[in-house]
Design a protein around this motif. Structure first.
Motif, PDB file in Angstrom:
ATOM      1  N   SER A  45       0.829  -1.211   0.000  1.00 16.14           N
ATOM      2  CA  SER A  45       0.000   0.000   0.000  1.00 16.14           C
ATOM      3  C   SER A  45       0.861   1.259   0.000  1.00 16.14           C
ATOM      4  CB  SER A  45      -0.930   0.020   1.218  1.00 16.14           C
ATOM      5  OG  SER A  45      -1.831  -1.047   1.165  1.00 16.14           O
ATOM      6  N   THR A  46       1.959   1.227   0.727  1.00 21.30           N
ATOM      7  CA  THR A  46       2.878   2.364   0.734  1.00 21.30           C
ATOM      8  C   THR A  46       3.486   2.570  -0.642  1.00 21.30           C
ATOM      9  OG1 THR A  46       3.370   1.989   3.066  1.00 21.30           O
ATOM     10  CG2 THR A  46       4.948   3.314   1.818  1.00 21.30           C
ATOM     11  N   GLY A  47       3.826   1.487  -1.306  1.00 25.70           N
ATOM     12  CA  GLY A  47       4.339   1.594  -2.677  1.00 25.70           C
ATOM     13  C   GLY A  47       3.320   2.216  -3.618  1.00 25.70           C
ATOM     14  N   ILE A  48       2.055   1.820  -3.477  1.00 27.01           N
ATOM     15  CA  ILE A  48       0.987   2.401  -4.302  1.00 27.01           C
ATOM     16  C   ILE A  48       0.846   3.888  -4.000  1.00 27.01           C
ATOM     17  CG2 ILE A  48      -1.515   2.414  -4.676  1.00 27.01           C
ATOM     18  CD1 ILE A  48      -1.433  -0.640  -4.259  1.00 27.01           C
ATOM     19  N   LEU A  49       0.871   4.238  -2.712  1.00 27.62           N
ATOM     20  CA  LEU A  49       0.768   5.638  -2.307  1.00 27.62           C
ATOM     21  C   LEU A  49       1.892   6.470  -2.917  1.00 27.62           C
ATOM     22  CD1 LEU A  49      -0.209   7.198   0.929  1.00 27.62           C
ATOM     23  CD2 LEU A  49       2.145   7.579   0.262  1.00 27.62           C
ATOM     24  N   LEU A  50       3.120   5.982  -2.812  1.00 28.89           N
ATOM     25  CA  LEU A  50       4.260   6.724  -3.364  1.00 28.89           C
ATOM     26  C   LEU A  50       4.183   6.852  -4.883  1.00 28.89           C
ATOM     27  CD1 LEU A  50       7.141   5.289  -1.159  1.00 28.89           C
ATOM     28  CD2 LEU A  50       6.146   7.578  -1.061  1.00 28.89           C
ATOM     29  N   MET A  51       3.825   5.761  -5.549  1.00 27.31           N
ATOM     30  CA  MET A  51       3.734   5.797  -7.008  1.00 27.31           C
ATOM     31  C   MET A  51       2.671   6.798  -7.467  1.00 27.31           C
ATOM     32  SD  MET A  51       2.896   2.688  -9.643  1.00 27.31           S
ATOM     33  CE  MET A  51       1.264   2.494  -8.970  1.00 27.31           C
ATOM     34  N   TRP A 107      -6.801  16.972  -1.549  1.00 27.59           N
ATOM     35  CA  TRP A 107      -7.956  16.082  -1.636  1.00 27.59           C
ATOM     36  C   TRP A 107      -7.855  15.164  -2.856  1.00 27.59           C
ATOM     37  CZ3 TRP A 107     -11.277  15.854  -5.722  1.00 27.59           C
ATOM     38  CH2 TRP A 107     -11.307  16.939  -6.596  1.00 27.59           C
ATOM     39  N   VAL A 108      -7.191  15.608  -3.912  1.00 22.93           N
ATOM     40  CA  VAL A 108      -7.017  14.763  -5.105  1.00 22.93           C
ATOM     41  C   VAL A 108      -6.078  13.603  -4.776  1.00 22.93           C
ATOM     42  CG1 VAL A 108      -6.167  14.703  -7.481  1.00 22.93           C
ATOM     43  CG2 VAL A 108      -7.488  16.674  -6.679  1.00 22.93           C
ATOM     44  N   TYR A 109      -4.995  13.891  -4.057  1.00 24.30           N
ATOM     45  CA  TYR A 109      -4.074  12.831  -3.637  1.00 24.30           C
ATOM     46  C   TYR A 109      -4.798  11.798  -2.778  1.00 24.30           C
ATOM     47  CZ  TYR A 109       0.084  15.560  -4.994  1.00 24.30           C
ATOM     48  OH  TYR A 109       1.041  16.238  -5.687  1.00 24.30           O
ATOM     49  N   VAL A 110      -5.510  12.289  -1.756  1.00 26.37           N
ATOM     50  CA  VAL A 110      -6.180  11.401  -0.810  1.00 26.37           C
ATOM     51  C   VAL A 110      -7.229  10.545  -1.514  1.00 26.37           C
ATOM     52  CG1 VAL A 110      -7.668  11.332   1.227  1.00 26.37           C
ATOM     53  CG2 VAL A 110      -5.720  12.894   1.160  1.00 26.37           C
ATOM     54  N   THR A 111      -8.041  11.175  -2.347  1.00 27.62           N
ATOM     55  CA  THR A 111      -9.107  10.445  -3.051  1.00 27.62           C
ATOM     56  C   THR A 111      -8.527   9.418  -4.009  1.00 27.62           C
ATOM     57  OG1 THR A 111     -10.524  12.387  -2.885  1.00 27.62           O
ATOM     58  CG2 THR A 111     -11.153  10.701  -4.489  1.00 27.62           C
ATOM     59  N   THR A 112      -7.533   9.810  -4.765  1.00 24.81           N
ATOM     60  CA  THR A 112      -6.944   8.903  -5.752  1.00 24.81           C
ATOM     61  C   THR A 112      -6.296   7.693  -5.080  1.00 24.81           C
ATOM     62  OG1 THR A 112      -6.516  10.797  -7.178  1.00 24.81           O
ATOM     63  CG2 THR A 112      -5.385   8.758  -7.725  1.00 24.81           C
ATOM     64  N   VAL A 113      -5.541   7.922  -4.020  1.00 27.73           N
ATOM     65  CA  VAL A 113      -4.895   6.818  -3.311  1.00 27.73           C
ATOM     66  C   VAL A 113      -5.941   5.915  -2.668  1.00 27.73           C
ATOM     67  CG1 VAL A 113      -3.433   6.239  -1.330  1.00 27.73           C
ATOM     68  CG2 VAL A 113      -2.699   7.978  -2.957  1.00 27.73           C
ATOM     69  N   ALA A 114      -6.959   6.504  -2.047  1.00 29.67           N
ATOM     70  CA  ALA A 114      -7.997   5.701  -1.390  1.00 29.67           C
ATOM     71  C   ALA A 114      -8.733   4.825  -2.394  1.00 29.67           C
ATOM     72  CB  ALA A 114      -8.981   6.610  -0.654  1.00 29.67           C
ATOM     73  N   VAL A 115      -9.099   5.388  -3.533  1.00 30.65           N
ATOM     74  CA  VAL A 115      -9.809   4.617  -4.560  1.00 30.65           C
ATOM     75  C   VAL A 115      -8.911   3.515  -5.114  1.00 30.65           C
ATOM     76  CG1 VAL A 115     -10.777   4.767  -6.895  1.00 30.65           C
ATOM     77  CG2 VAL A 115     -11.433   6.444  -5.163  1.00 30.65           C
ATOM     78  N   ALA A 116      -7.649   3.834  -5.368  1.00 31.45           N
ATOM     79  CA  ALA A 116      -6.725   2.838  -5.928  1.00 31.45           C
ATOM     80  C   ALA A 116      -6.514   1.676  -4.949  1.00 31.45           C
ATOM     81  CB  ALA A 116      -5.396   3.488  -6.278  1.00 31.45           C
ATOM     82  N   VAL A 117      -6.288   1.987  -3.680  1.00 34.19           N
ATOM     83  CA  VAL A 117      -6.039   0.922  -2.705  1.00 34.19           C
ATOM     84  C   VAL A 117      -7.294   0.082  -2.499  1.00 34.19           C
ATOM     85  CG1 VAL A 117      -5.526   0.468  -0.274  1.00 34.19           C
ATOM     86  CG2 VAL A 117      -4.111   2.055  -1.561  1.00 34.19           C
ATOM     87  N   LEU A 118      -8.455   0.711  -2.443  1.00 33.15           N
ATOM     88  CA  LEU A 118      -9.696  -0.059  -2.307  1.00 33.15           C
ATOM     89  C   LEU A 118      -9.941  -0.946  -3.529  1.00 33.15           C
ATOM     90  CD1 LEU A 118     -12.129   2.467  -0.624  1.00 33.15           C
ATOM     91  CD2 LEU A 118     -11.188   0.374   0.345  1.00 33.15           C
ATOM     92  N   ALA A 119      -9.584  -0.450  -4.703  1.00 34.38           N
ATOM     93  CA  ALA A 119      -9.805  -1.222  -5.929  1.00 34.38           C
ATOM     94  C   ALA A 119      -8.925  -2.470  -5.989  1.00 34.38           C
ATOM     95  CB  ALA A 119      -9.549  -0.345  -7.155  1.00 34.38           C
ATOM     96  N   VAL A 120      -7.741  -2.384  -5.425  1.00 33.57           N
ATOM     97  CA  VAL A 120      -6.818  -3.528  -5.495  1.00 33.57           C
ATOM     98  C   VAL A 120      -6.728  -4.302  -4.179  1.00 33.57           C
ATOM     99  CG1 VAL A 120      -5.452  -2.531  -7.370  1.00 33.57           C
ATOM    100  CG2 VAL A 120      -4.769  -2.135  -5.012  1.00 33.57           C
ATOM    101  N   THR A 121      -7.640  -4.056  -3.254  1.00 32.17           N
ATOM    102  CA  THR A 121      -7.619  -4.754  -1.967  1.00 32.17           C
ATOM    103  C   THR A 121      -7.586  -6.280  -2.097  1.00 32.17           C
ATOM    104  OG1 THR A 121      -8.573  -2.934  -0.724  1.00 32.17           O
ATOM    105  CG2 THR A 121      -8.908  -5.131   0.175  1.00 32.17           C
ATOM    106  N   PRO A 122      -8.411  -6.887  -2.956  1.00 34.61           N
ATOM    107  CA  PRO A 122      -8.307  -8.357  -3.080  1.00 34.61           C
ATOM    108  C   PRO A 122      -6.914  -8.815  -3.518  1.00 34.61           C
ATOM    109  CG  PRO A 122     -10.341  -7.602  -4.066  1.00 34.61           C
ATOM    110  CD  PRO A 122      -9.536  -6.375  -3.742  1.00 34.61           C
ATOM    111  N   LEU A 123      -6.295  -8.071  -4.414  1.00 31.80           N
ATOM    112  CA  LEU A 123      -4.952  -8.446  -4.861  1.00 31.80           C
ATOM    113  C   LEU A 123      -3.918  -8.209  -3.771  1.00 31.80           C
ATOM    114  CD1 LEU A 123      -5.018  -7.109  -8.526  1.00 31.80           C
ATOM    115  CD2 LEU A 123      -5.300  -9.451  -7.721  1.00 31.80           C
TER     116      LEU A 123
END
Length: 132
Positions: free
Chosen positions: A70-76, A91-107
């Motif tokens: 998750s930290t790697g995703i956040l940094l990228m 807010w764009v950073y926070v929203t984008t990271v939150a959506v990305a991490v939630l989208a890949v949670t199963p992986l």
């Protein structure tokens, strides 16, 4: 459960395909990643009978691996937004990271468990299982 006829000879490819660390044939998870049961693992490999939980609480360590992913995703995403979107509001950073991490949670869940099992589970690839 249907299994492939031959094992995957490469440990890296077997990990990426979420296969058993000992025989590289059996699947680590019962259901596809895009199902509501994405977390279910069999107790042991259906091919070589390798246990998938070496000790009780073994996968607590996978939380640290998932946190690293998750930290790697956040940094990228942070670097990409900073350089390509010209440093948008927070807010764009926070929203984008939150959506990305939630989208890949199963992986994240699956690969953190697989890395934990391959790295610390004690099972190593055994070529005797290639012919099964």
């Amino acid at each position: 459960m249907e299994q492939p006829a031959t094992a995957i000879p490469s440990t890296v490819l077997a990990l990426l395909d979420l296969r058993c660390p000992r025989c590289h044939t059996g699947k680590l998870f019962k259901h596809p990643a895009l199902s509501f049961s994405f977390m279910e693992m069999p107790d042991e490999c259906p091919v070589c009978r390798q246990t998938y939980e070496p000790e009780p609480g073994f996968y607590y360590g996978a939380m640290y691996i998932s946190s690293g992913f998750s930290t790697g995703i956040l940094l990228m995403i942070g670097f990409l937004l900073y350089f390509f979107a010209h440093d948008p509001p927070v807010w764009v950073y926070v929203t984008t990271v939150a959506v990305a991490v939630l989208a890949v949670t199963p992986l994240l869940f699956r690969y953190s468990r697989a890395v934990m099992l391959y790295g610390f589970g004690g099972a190593r690839f055994d070529p005797r299982f290639l012919t099964r």
